[in-house]
Scaffold this active site. Structure first.
Site, PDB file in Angstrom:
ATOM      1  N   HIS A  64       0.812  -1.229   0.000  1.00 10.62           N
ATOM      2  CA  HIS A  64       0.000   0.000   0.000  1.00 10.62           C
ATOM      3  C   HIS A  64       0.838   1.268   0.000  1.00 10.62           C
ATOM      4  O   HIS A  64       1.912   1.339   0.606  1.00 10.62           O
ATOM      5  CB  HIS A  64      -1.028  -0.010   1.130  1.00 10.62           C
ATOM      6  CG  HIS A  64      -0.518   0.101   2.529  1.00 10.62           C
ATOM      7  ND1 HIS A  64      -0.307   1.310   3.145  1.00 10.62           N
ATOM      8  CD2 HIS A  64      -0.212  -0.846   3.452  1.00 10.62           C
ATOM      9  CE1 HIS A  64       0.094   1.112   4.401  1.00 10.62           C
ATOM     10  NE2 HIS A  64       0.179  -0.187   4.604  1.00 10.62           N
ATOM     11  N   ASP A 178       5.723   2.005   7.048  1.00  9.72           N
ATOM     12  CA  ASP A 178       4.456   1.299   6.885  1.00  9.72           C
ATOM     13  C   ASP A 178       3.612   2.097   5.883  1.00  9.72           C
ATOM     14  O   ASP A 178       2.973   3.060   6.271  1.00  9.72           O
ATOM     15  CB  ASP A 178       3.757   1.179   8.243  1.00  9.72           C
ATOM     16  CG  ASP A 178       2.376   0.559   8.163  1.00  9.72           C
ATOM     17  OD1 ASP A 178       2.045  -0.027   7.120  1.00  9.72           O
ATOM     18  OD2 ASP A 178       1.617   0.684   9.138  1.00  9.72           O
ATOM     19  N   GLU A 208      -5.180   1.653   2.482  1.00 12.26           N
ATOM     20  CA  GLU A 208      -5.077   0.486   3.361  1.00 12.26           C
ATOM     21  C   GLU A 208      -5.307   0.870   4.813  1.00 12.26           C
ATOM     22  O   GLU A 208      -5.952   0.145   5.573  1.00 12.26           O
ATOM     23  CB  GLU A 208      -3.698  -0.167   3.194  1.00 12.26           C
ATOM     24  CG  GLU A 208      -3.535  -1.502   3.901  1.00 12.26           C
ATOM     25  CD  GLU A 208      -3.009  -1.419   5.331  1.00 12.26           C
ATOM     26  OE1 GLU A 208      -2.906  -2.467   5.987  1.00 12.26           O
ATOM     27  OE2 GLU A 208      -2.699  -0.295   5.791  1.00 12.26           O
ATOM     28  N   GLU A 209      -4.776   2.025   5.207  1.00  9.52           N
ATOM     29  CA  GLU A 209      -4.812   2.431   6.611  1.00  9.52           C
ATOM     30  C   GLU A 209      -6.211   2.773   7.109  1.00  9.52           C
ATOM     31  O   GLU A 209      -6.423   2.911   8.309  1.00  9.52           O
ATOM     32  CB  GLU A 209      -3.883   3.631   6.843  1.00  9.52           C
ATOM     33  CG  GLU A 209      -2.399   3.358   6.597  1.00  9.52           C
ATOM     34  CD  GLU A 209      -1.775   2.461   7.646  1.00  9.52           C
ATOM     35  OE1 GLU A 209      -2.491   2.031   8.583  1.00  9.52           O
ATOM     36  OE2 GLU A 209      -0.575   2.179   7.542  1.00  9.52           O
ATOM     37  N   ASP A 231       3.992  -5.939   3.732  1.00 10.52           N
ATOM     38  CA  ASP A 231       3.721  -4.890   4.712  1.00 10.52           C
ATOM     39  C   ASP A 231       4.716  -5.019   5.863  1.00 10.52           C
ATOM     40  O   ASP A 231       5.487  -5.985   5.934  1.00 10.52           O
ATOM     41  CB  ASP A 231       2.285  -4.996   5.242  1.00 10.52           C
ATOM     42  CG  ASP A 231       1.678  -3.641   5.582  1.00 10.52           C
ATOM     43  OD1 ASP A 231       2.425  -2.752   6.057  1.00 10.52           O
ATOM     44  OD2 ASP A 231       0.459  -3.468   5.391  1.00 10.52           O
ATOM     45  N   HIS A 323       3.806   3.400  13.010  1.00 15.83           N
ATOM     46  CA  HIS A 323       2.862   4.526  13.142  1.00 15.83           C
ATOM     47  C   HIS A 323       3.427   5.612  14.054  1.00 15.83           C
ATOM     48  O   HIS A 323       2.694   6.234  14.827  1.00 15.83           O
ATOM     49  CB  HIS A 323       1.486   4.053  13.641  1.00 15.83           C
ATOM     50  CG  HIS A 323       0.677   3.375  12.597  1.00 15.83           C
ATOM     51  ND1 HIS A 323      -0.697   3.204  12.694  1.00 15.83           N
ATOM     52  CD2 HIS A 323       1.015   2.822  11.410  1.00 15.83           C
ATOM     53  CE1 HIS A 323      -1.137   2.578  11.623  1.00 15.83           C
ATOM     54  NE2 HIS A 323      -0.117   2.323  10.832  1.00 15.83           N
TER      55      HIS A 323
END
Length: 362
Positions: A64, A178, A208-209, A231, A323
């Site tokens: 992603h 990510d 995706e998130e 990922d 994140h």
């Protein structure tokens, strides 16, 4: 490995929160075009690179493009921006950070994330993590009119402002690993693929998130016979955690997904495909780890249960502090993930793909 780091740096530093992946998409298109037979972008912005194989069976690889971000939902009279999260934030990682805000005409302006000073906070509350409703972005404006003149308003988006940097022992740090590292793995692998037994769809997915949205659209379109998601995964090999809690370790090689997810539902990788990936890793001498993660998932979840069902697995790159502005990974883990992907795609014969299909008993 030396050509992997510049690619990861370029992708990591690009601006691309969910739904606003344009800048990342342009990099992906430029990097992918020389190595595929067909290239196209769908209505939602997923990028598809098609590399024809000896058979018409279809493999799909997904990584992603989007990162977590912030969206302005209100401008205060005194010029501060109130924001809502795009994706899963831990507010502790936000306070005191610099961000980049995109204006209506595509310029990027700096800002900082602030909250109520601890000096005037109720005693006993000053060390508590603030909630998102108490966080704001300061771009230096002193009025809503100044904010408007800068080209910022409700619907403007922001991401963390952080440069890629090298640490010791082959480790690197930056924002948005990510899943920009998954994109880098896919693009690096495309450069090295030789003759393929089945046709490959390499897909850079959107959103995706915020719910695996792009992968679901792409899987419906491609209707793959098997799929691999790329990922990051949690490397909790840090002080204060037990070995059981590590999930995976930095430097241990790519992780082969066994299970992930949580309260929203579990993804269990297709057993035969999972075992095939592990066997390829062993035969190729690629260091690897098996991953069971309770919490978080990947595009594999969205792909697996489209149409008649798609045998799916994920190859994960271990990363610390996911994140956050300071995600950390080892470049050799990512390069080994790319080596493993190449070997899987080159060794998944039509006969193996057929073995994954439904069986007629009578």
């Amino acid at each position: 490995m030396d050509d992997f780091k510049p690619l990861l740096k370029r992708l990591s530093e690009a601006f691309g929160p969910s739904g606003f992946e344009d800048e990342v998409r342009e990099i992906v298109i430029a990097e992918m075009e020389p190595y595929v037979d067909e290239l196209f972008v769908d209505r939602w912005g997923n990028v598809y690179g098609v590399k024809h194989g000896k058979s018409d069976y279809r493999a799909m690889v997904a990584a992603h493009m989007d990162e977590i971000g912030l969206m302005v939902d209100h401008v205060e009279k005194n010029g501060f921006l109130r924001v809502k999260p795009i994706g899963g934030w831990n507010e502790v990682t936000l306070v005191g950070q610099r961000v980049v805000v995109r204006t209506r005409d595509g310029r990027k302006i700096p800002g900082v994330v602030g909250t109520r000073p601890p000096h005037i906070t109720q005693p006993g509350k000053e060390r508590e993590a603030p909630e998102m409703k108490d966080i704001f972005v300061d771009i230096g404006a002193s009025s809503a009119e100044e904010v408007e003149k800068l080209g910022v308003g409700v619907g403007s988006v922001a991401v963390l402002d952080r440069e890629f940097a090298e640490l010791a022992n082959g480790a690197v740090t930056g924002k948005a690993f990510d899943d920009r590292v998954g994109l880098a793995v896919m693009l690096w692998a495309l450069r090295r693929l030789r003759e393929l037994p089945v046709t490959l769809y390499a897909v850079a997915t959107v959103q995706e998130e915020v719910g695996l949205r792009g992968a679901a659209v792409a899987a419906e379109r491609v209707a793959p016979h098997y799929a691999v998601a790329l990922d990051t995964t949690i490397a909790a090999d840090v002080p204060g955690t037990s070995e059981r809690e590590y999930v995976v370790r930095l430097g241990g090689g790519p992780a082969i997904k066994v299970m992930d997810g949580g309260r929203g539902g579990l993804f269990i990788a297709h057993p035969r495909l999972r075992d095939f990936v592990a066997e390829v890793a062993r035969k190729e001498g690629i260091p690897h780890q098996m991953e069971v993660l309770y919490g978080g998932t990947t595009d594999a979840m969205a792909i697996a249960f489209r149409r008649e069902g798609v045998p799916a697995v994920a190859i994960s790159i271990p990363a610390r502090y996911v994140h956050s502005p300071v995600e950390v990974l080892r470049v050799d883990d990512a390069v080994n993930a790319a080596r493993l992907l190449v070997a899987v795609l080159e060794n998944a014969s039509p006969q193996f793909v057929e073995s994954l299909m439904e069986r007629r008993i009578k």
